[in-house]
Design an enzyme around this catalytic site. Structure first.
Site, PDB file in Angstrom:
ATOM      1  N   ASP A 202       5.147  -1.793  -5.679  1.00  0.00           N
ATOM      2  CA  ASP A 202       3.740  -1.459  -5.430  1.00  0.00           C
ATOM      3  C   ASP A 202       2.818  -1.857  -6.569  1.00  0.00           C
ATOM      4  OD1 ASP A 202       3.995  -0.558  -2.864  1.00  0.00           O
ATOM      5  OD2 ASP A 202       4.226   1.541  -3.406  1.00  0.00           O
TER       6      ASP A 202
ATOM      7  N   ASP B 167       1.397  13.561  -9.424  1.00  0.00           N
ATOM      8  CA  ASP B 167       1.385  12.359 -10.264  1.00  0.00           C
ATOM      9  C   ASP B 167      -0.029  11.824 -10.484  1.00  0.00           C
ATOM     10  OD1 ASP B 167       4.078  12.699 -10.152  1.00  0.00           O
ATOM     11  OD2 ASP B 167       4.554  10.729  -9.346  1.00  0.00           O
TER      12      ASP B 167
ATOM     13  N   SER C 171      11.585  10.735  -2.549  1.00  0.00           N
ATOM     14  CA  SER C 171      10.136  10.511  -2.511  1.00  0.00           C
ATOM     15  C   SER C 171       9.752   9.905  -1.171  1.00  0.00           C
ATOM     16  CB  SER C 171       9.706   9.589  -3.650  1.00  0.00           C
ATOM     17  OG  SER C 171      10.263   8.304  -3.482  1.00  0.00           O
TER      18      SER C 171
ATOM     19  N   ARG D 219      -0.924  -1.594   1.028  1.00  0.00           N
ATOM     20  CA  ARG D 219      -1.418  -1.754  -0.344  1.00  0.00           C
ATOM     21  C   ARG D 219      -2.646  -2.663  -0.455  1.00  0.00           C
ATOM     22  NH1 ARG D 219       0.601   2.771  -0.497  1.00  0.00           N
ATOM     23  NH2 ARG D 219       2.617   3.099  -1.499  1.00  0.00           N
TER      24      ARG D 219
END
Length: 411
Positions: free
Chosen positions: A129, A20, A183, A100
Site C-alpha cells: 500500500d 494507528d 488485520s 488506493r
C-alpha cells in the site's frame, strides 16, 4: 531526521479514525508541528464514519473531510477494472489495490484545495500500500511532500504504539489493547484479512476470519437464479431492475454472501519482494466476473477476446503494483474500453453453495450463429469442403518441418 526535513506547514492525512491513524495524527502534530487536515473516505467498508470526525475534532483538527465515495469508487475504478476481467496471479480480484488510487487522488485534490504542502498515509514499510499511495501521489502532484510515519518513527512495536497513545490521551478501545488476531481491510468490493492468525499458510483459516460470506456448507440447498444486464461492458441491472454501480455491487454482495460465494485463500507475491498469505472475500465481484465473461463470450470477436485476455495479466499487475495513473495503464484501458462497445445483453446465473454457474446468455449483438454450428442441415451456410484447404495451409509448416526432421535436420 534533520530539522529542515520537518518544515511542513499543513498535511492531509488519510484518516480512518482507528488506533494507528490516530497515533499518526498526533505524531504529525507533535513531531512536525504541522496543521493536520483529515480525510476519511466511505468506500463501503461497512463502518460508521462519524466517530472518525469526532475523534479528529478532539485532536483539534479544523479541516475535516468525510466523504461518501462509493459510487465514484465503483463507477470509475471497479467497473473499468472488471471490463478487463482482471485477476492478479490468476486468482485475486484486486479489492485492496483498486481502492488506493481513489484515496490518493482525493487526498491530492484536498491538498490543492486547502493549500497543504504534504500528504501522509498509514501504510507500513513492508507492504504494497505504501507503494500504491505514493506512486499515485507523485503521478498526480510531482512535487508533493509525502510523509510515511511507519518508515520514520520508532514506534515499531504494539507496546510502544499503546504507550504513545496513552501519553497523548488517545482513546484506546478494549479490542485494541490486546494483540489483534489478524488485520482487516475492507471496501465495497471485498474484505482482506492478513497477519497473525493467518501467517502459517499450511493452516486452514478459522471461520472467524470470514466476515462477508457464510460458508458454502451453510449456504441454502436450493439454488438462487438471477439475471445480470450489461450495457457496453458494465453491469447495469439485476433481475431487470436498473441500479447505480454501487447499488448493483451492494446487491451482488448480498447475493454472494448468502450463497457462500467469493472466498479466496491466497499466497501472493508482493511488489516489495516477499510472499504473503491473505484471505479475501469478494462475493459480488466473483459473480460479476463470471457474468461479464459470459456476455463477452457471445459478443466479442475471437481475436479481440484473445488479445484482451493476453494483456489482462499485465493490466492486473499494473493495478496490483500501484500504477493506476501510469501511461501504460491508460493505454491498456483505452484498448479494453474499445472492446466493450458491443458487450451488451443479459446473463442468467445460478448461485449455489460457493459456485457461480452460467446458465444462459443473450445479446442483441450476439456473434453466435445456431445456423452455422448446427449438426443438422445448415442449408448451405457453411461449406464443409472448405475446411480441407484451410487445414492444408495451416499444416504446411508442420509438413515442411517434419520432412527436414526425417532427413536429420534440426526442428
Amino acid at each position: 531526521m534533520a530539522m529542515a526535513d520537518k518544515r511542513v506547514k499543513k498535511v492531509v492525512l488519510a484518516y480512518s479514525g482507528g488506533l494507528d491513524t490516530s497515533v499518526i495524527l498526533r505524531w504529525l502534530q507533535t513531531e512536525y508541528n504541522a496543521e493536520v487536515v483529515t480525510f476519511t473516505a466511505d468506500l463501503g467498508q461497512g463502518e460508521e464514519l462519524e466517530p472518525a470526525r469526532r475523534k479528529a475534532e478532539m485532536f483539534g483538527v479544523k479541516e475535516i473531510f468525510v466523504e461518501d465515495l462509493r459510487e465514484t469508487f465503483t463507477r470509475d475504478f471497479v467497473f473499468p477494472m472488471f471490463r478487463a476481467n482482471a485477476l492478479y496471479e490468476g486468482q485475486y480480484l484486486l479489492g485492496t489495490s483498486i481502492a488506493r488510487p481513489l484515496i490518493a487522488q482525493r487526498q491530492i485534490e484536498i491538498a490543492e484545495a486547502v493549500g497543504a504542502d504534504a500528504v501522509a498515509h498509514g501504510a507500513t514499510g513492508k507492504g504494497n500500500d505504501q507503494v500504491r499511495f505514493e506512486l499515485a501521489y507523485y503521478a498526480l502532484k510531482p512535487d508533493v511532500r509525502v510523509i510515511a510515519p511507519w518508515r520514520e518513527w520508532n514506534l515499531t512495536s504494539r507496546t510502544r504504539l499503546l504507550e504513545f497513545a496513552e501519553a497523548h490521551q488517545i482513546p484506546i478501545s478494549k479490542d485494541k489493547r490486546g494483540e489483534a488476531p489478524f488485520s482487516v481491510d475492507a471496501n465495497l468490493l471485498h474484505s482482506s484479512s492478513e497477519g497473525k492468525l493467518l501467517e502459517d499458510p499450511a493452516q486452514e483459516p478459522d471461520e472467524i476470519v470470514y466476515q462477508r460470506t457464510i460458508s458454502p456448507e451453510a449456504a441454502p440447498d436450493i439454488a438462487t437464479v438471477i439475471s445480470v444486464g450489461f450495457a457496453k461492458g458494465d453491469a447495469v441491472s439485476i433481475n431487470g431492475e436498473d441500479l447505480s454501480p454501487a447499488a448493483l455491487l451492494t446487491r451482488l454482495n448480498a447475493l454472494g454472501r448468502d450463497n457462500g460465494i467469493g472466498r479466496l485463500d491466497l499466497v501472493e507475491n508482493r511488489f516489495v519482494g516477499m510472499k504473503s498469505r491473505g484471505v479475501y472475500e469478494t462475493p459480488g465481484g466473483t459473480i460479476l466476473l463470471a457474468a461479464h465473461r459470459a456476455i463477452e463470450s457471445i459478443t466479442l470477436d475471437r481475436e479481440a477476446a484473445h488479445l484482451k485476455d493476453s494483456i489482462m495479466p499485465r493490466y492486473a499487475e499494473l493495478i496490483y503494483n500501484g500504477f493506476w495513473f501510469s501511461p501504460e495503464r491508460h493505454m491498456l484501458q483505452a484498448l479494453i474500453d474499445t472492446s466493450q462497445h458491443s458487450v451488451t445483453g443479459t446473463v442468467r446465473l445460478k448461485l449455489y453453495k460457493g459456485n457461480v454457474i452460467v446458465i444462459g446468455r443473450d445479446s442483441p449483438n450476439s456473434l453466435y450463429s445456431a445456423r452455422m454450428v448446427t449438426f443438422e442441415d445448415d442449408q448451405g451456410a457453411y461449406n464443409q469442403q472448405d475446411a480441407a484447404g484451410f487445414i492444408k495451409l495451416n499444416a504446411l509448416r508442420l509438413r515442411l518441418g517434419a520432412a527436414v526432421g526425417r532427413r536429420g535436420g534440426a526442428l
